[in-house]
Structure formats: structure tokens, C-alpha cells
Motif scaffolding. Structure first.
Motif, PDB file in Angstrom:
ATOM      1  N   LEU A 137       0.826  -1.203   0.000  1.00 34.38           N
ATOM      2  CA  LEU A 137       0.000   0.000   0.000  1.00 34.38           C
ATOM      3  C   LEU A 137       0.864   1.259   0.000  1.00 34.38           C
ATOM      4  CD1 LEU A 137      -2.869   1.179   0.214  1.00 34.38           C
ATOM      5  CD2 LEU A 137      -2.623   1.096   2.704  1.00 34.38           C
ATOM      6  N   ILE A 138       1.874   1.275   0.866  1.00 31.10           N
ATOM      7  CA  ILE A 138       2.741   2.462   0.971  1.00 31.10           C
ATOM      8  C   ILE A 138       3.531   2.681  -0.317  1.00 31.10           C
ATOM      9  CG2 ILE A 138       4.638   3.521   2.245  1.00 31.10           C
ATOM     10  CD1 ILE A 138       2.052   3.362   3.819  1.00 31.10           C
ATOM     11  N   VAL A 139       4.086   1.606  -0.876  1.00 29.94           N
ATOM     12  CA  VAL A 139       4.861   1.730  -2.123  1.00 29.94           C
ATOM     13  C   VAL A 139       3.967   2.198  -3.263  1.00 29.94           C
ATOM     14  CG1 VAL A 139       6.096   0.428  -3.904  1.00 29.94           C
ATOM     15  CG2 VAL A 139       6.648   0.069  -1.496  1.00 29.94           C
ATOM     16  N   SER A 140       2.786   1.621  -3.351  1.00 34.10           N
ATOM     17  CA  SER A 140       1.866   1.983  -4.428  1.00 34.10           C
ATOM     18  C   SER A 140       1.445   3.450  -4.331  1.00 34.10           C
ATOM     19  CB  SER A 140       0.627   1.080  -4.381  1.00 34.10           C
ATOM     20  OG  SER A 140      -0.274   1.424  -5.400  1.00 34.10           O
ATOM     21  N   ILE A 141       1.055   3.870  -3.123  1.00 37.04           N
ATOM     22  CA  ILE A 141       0.631   5.259  -2.924  1.00 37.04           C
ATOM     23  C   ILE A 141       1.793   6.216  -3.159  1.00 37.04           C
ATOM     24  CG2 ILE A 141      -0.152   6.942  -1.217  1.00 37.04           C
ATOM     25  CD1 ILE A 141      -1.829   4.739   0.032  1.00 37.04           C
ATOM     26  N   GLY A 142       2.947   5.899  -2.565  1.00 38.81           N
ATOM     27  CA  GLY A 142       4.113   6.774  -2.700  1.00 38.81           C
ATOM     28  C   GLY A 142       4.552   6.944  -4.141  1.00 38.81           C
ATOM     29  N   SER A 198      10.444   5.260  -4.277  1.00 43.16           N
ATOM     30  CA  SER A 198       9.936   3.899  -4.073  1.00 43.16           C
ATOM     31  C   SER A 198      10.725   3.179  -2.992  1.00 43.16           C
ATOM     32  CB  SER A 198       9.988   3.110  -5.385  1.00 43.16           C
ATOM     33  OG  SER A 198      11.313   3.025  -5.872  1.00 43.16           O
ATOM     34  N   GLY A 199      12.048   3.421  -2.937  1.00 45.56           N
ATOM     35  CA  GLY A 199      12.871   2.801  -1.896  1.00 45.56           C
ATOM     36  C   GLY A 199      12.504   3.299  -0.512  1.00 45.56           C
ATOM     37  N   ALA A 200      12.309   4.616  -0.395  1.00 49.22           N
ATOM     38  CA  ALA A 200      11.912   5.194   0.895  1.00 49.22           C
ATOM     39  C   ALA A 200      10.528   4.701   1.307  1.00 49.22           C
ATOM     40  CB  ALA A 200      11.927   6.720   0.798  1.00 49.22           C
ATOM     41  N   SER A 201       9.627   4.586   0.332  1.00 48.00           N
ATOM     42  CA  SER A 201       8.275   4.078   0.624  1.00 48.00           C
ATOM     43  C   SER A 201       8.335   2.634   1.096  1.00 48.00           C
ATOM     44  CB  SER A 201       7.399   4.171  -0.630  1.00 48.00           C
ATOM     45  OG  SER A 201       7.271   5.505  -1.070  1.00 48.00           O
ATOM     46  N   LEU A 202       9.219   1.853   0.494  1.00 44.96           N
ATOM     47  CA  LEU A 202       9.361   0.445   0.876  1.00 44.96           C
ATOM     48  C   LEU A 202       9.859   0.319   2.309  1.00 44.96           C
ATOM     49  CD1 LEU A 202       9.361  -2.556   0.247  1.00 44.96           C
ATOM     50  CD2 LEU A 202      11.625  -2.277  -0.794  1.00 44.96           C
ATOM     51  N   VAL A 203      10.879   1.089   2.663  1.00 46.51           N
ATOM     52  CA  VAL A 203      11.418   1.050   4.026  1.00 46.51           C
ATOM     53  C   VAL A 203      10.351   1.471   5.040  1.00 46.51           C
ATOM     54  CG1 VAL A 203      13.095   2.079   5.607  1.00 46.51           C
ATOM     55  CG2 VAL A 203      13.805   1.410   3.300  1.00 46.51           C
ATOM     56  N   ALA A 204       9.644   2.559   4.725  1.00 47.33           N
ATOM     57  CA  ALA A 204       8.577   3.030   5.617  1.00 47.33           C
ATOM     58  C   ALA A 204       7.479   1.984   5.760  1.00 47.33           C
ATOM     59  CB  ALA A 204       7.988   4.343   5.083  1.00 47.33           C
ATOM     60  N   GLY A 205       7.128   1.333   4.650  1.00 50.02           N
ATOM     61  CA  GLY A 205       6.093   0.304   4.681  1.00 50.02           C
ATOM     62  C   GLY A 205       6.506  -0.903   5.502  1.00 50.02           C
ATOM     63  N   ILE A 206       7.771  -1.306   5.395  1.00 47.61           N
ATOM     64  CA  ILE A 206       8.274  -2.442   6.163  1.00 47.61           C
ATOM     65  C   ILE A 206       8.227  -2.153   7.657  1.00 47.61           C
ATOM     66  CG2 ILE A 206      10.349  -3.784   6.705  1.00 47.61           C
ATOM     67  CD1 ILE A 206      11.089  -3.558   3.717  1.00 47.61           C
ATOM     68  N   LEU A 207       8.696  -0.967   8.049  1.00 46.31           N
ATOM     69  CA  LEU A 207       8.716  -0.600   9.467  1.00 46.31           C
ATOM     70  C   LEU A 207       7.300  -0.477  10.024  1.00 46.31           C
ATOM     71  CD1 LEU A 207      11.569   2.069   9.415  1.00 46.31           C
ATOM     72  CD2 LEU A 207      11.713  -0.290  10.208  1.00 46.31           C
ATOM     73  N   LEU A 208       6.427   0.198   9.283  1.00 47.68           N
ATOM     74  CA  LEU A 208       5.044   0.359   9.734  1.00 47.68           C
ATOM     75  C   LEU A 208       4.324  -0.988   9.767  1.00 47.68           C
ATOM     76  CD1 LEU A 208       2.695   2.192  10.540  1.00 47.68           C
ATOM     77  CD2 LEU A 208       2.199   2.514   8.107  1.00 47.68           C
ATOM     78  N   GLY A 209       4.543  -1.792   8.742  1.00 48.56           N
ATOM     79  CA  GLY A 209       3.894  -3.100   8.681  1.00 48.56           C
ATOM     80  C   GLY A 209       4.311  -3.996   9.827  1.00 48.56           C
ATOM     81  N   ASN A 210       5.595  -3.972  10.181  1.00 50.98           N
ATOM     82  CA  ASN A 210       6.071  -4.779  11.301  1.00 50.98           C
ATOM     83  C   ASN A 210       5.418  -4.349  12.605  1.00 50.98           C
ATOM     84  OD1 ASN A 210       8.519  -5.040  13.578  1.00 50.98           O
ATOM     85  ND2 ASN A 210       8.276  -6.821  12.256  1.00 50.98           N
ATOM     86  N   THR A 211       5.261  -3.038  12.791  1.00 47.84           N
ATOM     87  CA  THR A 211       4.609  -2.514  13.997  1.00 47.84           C
ATOM     88  C   THR A 211       3.147  -2.953  14.060  1.00 47.84           C
ATOM     89  OG1 THR A 211       6.071  -0.580  14.010  1.00 47.84           O
ATOM     90  CG2 THR A 211       4.023  -0.421  15.269  1.00 47.84           C
ATOM     91  N   ILE A 212       2.442  -2.842  12.946  1.00 48.50           N
ATOM     92  CA  ILE A 212       1.032  -3.226  12.904  1.00 48.50           C
ATOM     93  C   ILE A 212       0.869  -4.729  13.142  1.00 48.50           C
ATOM     94  CG2 ILE A 212      -1.020  -3.385  11.436  1.00 48.50           C
ATOM     95  CD1 ILE A 212      -0.085  -0.821  10.053  1.00 48.50           C
ATOM     96  N   GLY A 213       1.713  -5.535  12.480  1.00 46.41           N
ATOM     97  CA  GLY A 213       1.633  -6.979  12.639  1.00 46.41           C
ATOM     98  C   GLY A 213       1.876  -7.415  14.077  1.00 46.41           C
ATOM     99  N   ASN A 214       2.878  -6.825  14.721  1.00 47.66           N
ATOM    100  CA  ASN A 214       3.166  -7.160  16.122  1.00 47.66           C
ATOM    101  C   ASN A 214       2.029  -6.735  17.037  1.00 47.66           C
ATOM    102  OD1 ASN A 214       5.750  -8.469  16.156  1.00 47.66           O
ATOM    103  ND2 ASN A 214       6.680  -6.526  15.588  1.00 47.66           N
ATOM    104  N   PHE A 215       1.413  -5.589  16.757  1.00 47.93           N
ATOM    105  CA  PHE A 215       0.298  -5.112  17.569  1.00 47.93           C
ATOM    106  C   PHE A 215      -0.881  -6.094  17.483  1.00 47.93           C
ATOM    107  CE2 PHE A 215      -3.746  -2.799  17.821  1.00 47.93           C
ATOM    108  CZ  PHE A 215      -3.637  -2.246  19.094  1.00 47.93           C
TER     109      PHE A 215
END
Length: 267
Positions: A146-151, A182-199
């Protein structure tokens, strides 16, 4: 008057030596638990691989059928692999077909991994596989996707102005800003996704601690790299070829789910 400290000759030196040895053994045992991975049975590896492959193949078949391709396994063996639909199919960027493909394949992959884990692994490891499914679908695929696509697509609106302000970028170098976004969006998506998944896992499965991102965990993001590259290179010659790597890349999440062992402490 200065006080002189002397050793006590009555201390049992063998007691000290024995306890020091026990402490050393405990440390070694702890290190072994932390760094020696579980030995995965070959039957489990093969079984999970095959069920994941079946899940990805089924999802890919739905995609190809939706694009008008005839799916006849017998005919496939009569033609050259270059003529197979999976190697010829093209995706329309305007219809977000790449994103839909990733989502469909991700579900098929994770479902296949769960089935393989249920069939070939111990029952006590199933909860761990459910948690891994959440991490893979939400953390490693959906959120970064989602983040990569939007970004990337938002950047396209401003790309002409940005490139105009950078006249020194010529030829293929004009893709550098897109790749950076796209690279920055990917990194942001990975970090955010990991936080959401753990929550989600903490709330749903009552586990302690987070599933941290490690270097070994980067392999499931191959699909996100493929997506980012295919979106950036959609109009170039390599775009279609990069997008065709996504089915193979989406095997990784399903296999990770199917092989996941129970290692977390639950409350």
C-alpha cells in the motif's frame, strides 16, 4: 591504620570452581538456544514447498483466466516454455493489476503455507504459523504494498516538475528520483507493517515481545522490491519482466508461514 584484606584459606576452592563451571555451562546453553536454529525435517520442507506452490499456482491461474488465457496443462507440454501464458502476460498499470496480482498471490501463498504446516508439522506449532501469517500478510505484504503503491503513484503527479528542477539528470538517470521515492516508501512500509503486525499478534494471541526485523527477514520483501521496480519501470523494456518475477517471490511468505515454529512466550 590501613586495613589489609587477605584471602580466607577456609573457603572451599572446589565449591567455587564447580559453581563457576555451572555458570559457564548455563551461558553456553543460553547462547545455544539463541543462535542454533531448529532442525527442520525434510518432509516438512518438501510438504510446505509443494502446498505453497499449489496456492501460488491456483492464484496465478485465476489471474491468467481473468485476462482471457486458456489454461490447459496438456497443451502447455506441447509448446515451448517461452509461449506459456505466465511468461507472456502483461499488466496494465492504470488498472493497478500488479497490486491486485500481489494481493491475490499473497493470499494463495500464505494459505498454502498454512495447509502445509497443518499437514506436515506438529499441532503445537500452528499458533506460531497463524502469527507468522499475520506478519507476512499485514506486515510484509499488505502494508508495504500500500505504501509503495501510494508513494510511487503520488510521486508521478509531481515528477515532471521535479525533473524540470534537475536538468542535470539525463537519459536513464531521470529514474533516480522515482527509485529513491519507491525505496523510501518500501522502508517506511516495512517498518510500519512490522509494527502493525506485532500489535495485532499481541492483541489476538497475547504474545510477549515483538517480532523484530532482522537481515534474514528481508527475503519476504522481494515481492515489494519487484513491485516497486515494476511500477517505476512500467514504461521501460524491463518492467514486464520484473513483474513476472513476483509469483516466484511470493513463494517466500508461504514457506515462512508453513515452517514457523513455536518460540514465543504467551501471557
Amino acid at each position: 591504620m590501613p586495613i589489609k584484606v587477605v584471602s580466607n584459606p577456609n573457603i572451599n576452592q572446589s565449591y567455587v570452581t564447580q559453581n563457576s563451571s555451572k555458570i559457564a555451562k548455563l551461558k553456553d546453553a543460553k547462547q545455544e538456544d539463541e543462535y542454533v536454529p531448529r532442525k527442520i525435517p525434510t518432509k516438512l520442507k518438501v510438504g510446505v514447498f509443494l502446498t505453497t506452490l499449489a496456492g501460488v499456482a491456483a492464484a496465478m491461474a485465476v489471474t491468467l483466466k481473468g485476462k482471457g488465457y486458456k489454461l490447459n496443462p496438456l497443451e502447455a507440454f506441447k509448446t515451448h516454455p517461452k509461449e506459456w501464458a505466465i511468461f507472456k502476460v502483461e499488466y496494465d498499470g492504470e488498472k493497478h493489476e500488479v497490486e491486485k496480482l500481489v494481493g491475490r498471490l499473497a493470499i494463495g501463498s500464505v494459505a498454502g503455507g498454512l495447509i502445509g504446516g497443518a499437514l506436515f508439522d506438529k499441532k503445537e506449532n500452528m499458533v506460531a504459523k497463524y502469527r507468522e501469517a499475520v506478519i507476512q500478510l499485514i506486515g510484509n505484504i499488505a502494508t508495504p504494498l500500500l505504501i509503495v503503491s501510494i508513494g510511487t503513484r503520488q510521486f508521478e503527479k509531481y515528477e515532471p516538475k521535479i525533473l524540470k528542477s534537475m536538468p542535470f539528470l539525463k537519459g536513464n538517470f531521470t529514474k533516480i528520483p522515482s527509485l529513491l521515492v519507491s525505496g523510501a516508501s518500501l522502508v517506511a512500509g516495512i517498518l510500519l507493517g512490522n509494527t502493525i503486525g506485532n500489535f495485532i499478534n499481541k492483541k489476538a494471541f497475547h504474545v510477549k515481545g515483538d517480532r523484530k526485523i532482522k537481515l534474514a527477514d528481508m527475503s519476504p520483501h522481494i515481492d515489494d522490491v519487484c513491485l516497486a521496480t515494476s511500477l517505476v519501470a512500467a514504461e521501460s523494456e524491463i518492467g514486464p519482466y520484473v513483474a513476472r518475477l513476483i509469483p516466484a517471490a511470493l513463494m517466500v511468505p508461504g514457506i515462512s508461514v508453513g515452517l514457523a515454529p513455536e518460540t514465543e512466550i504467551r501471557t
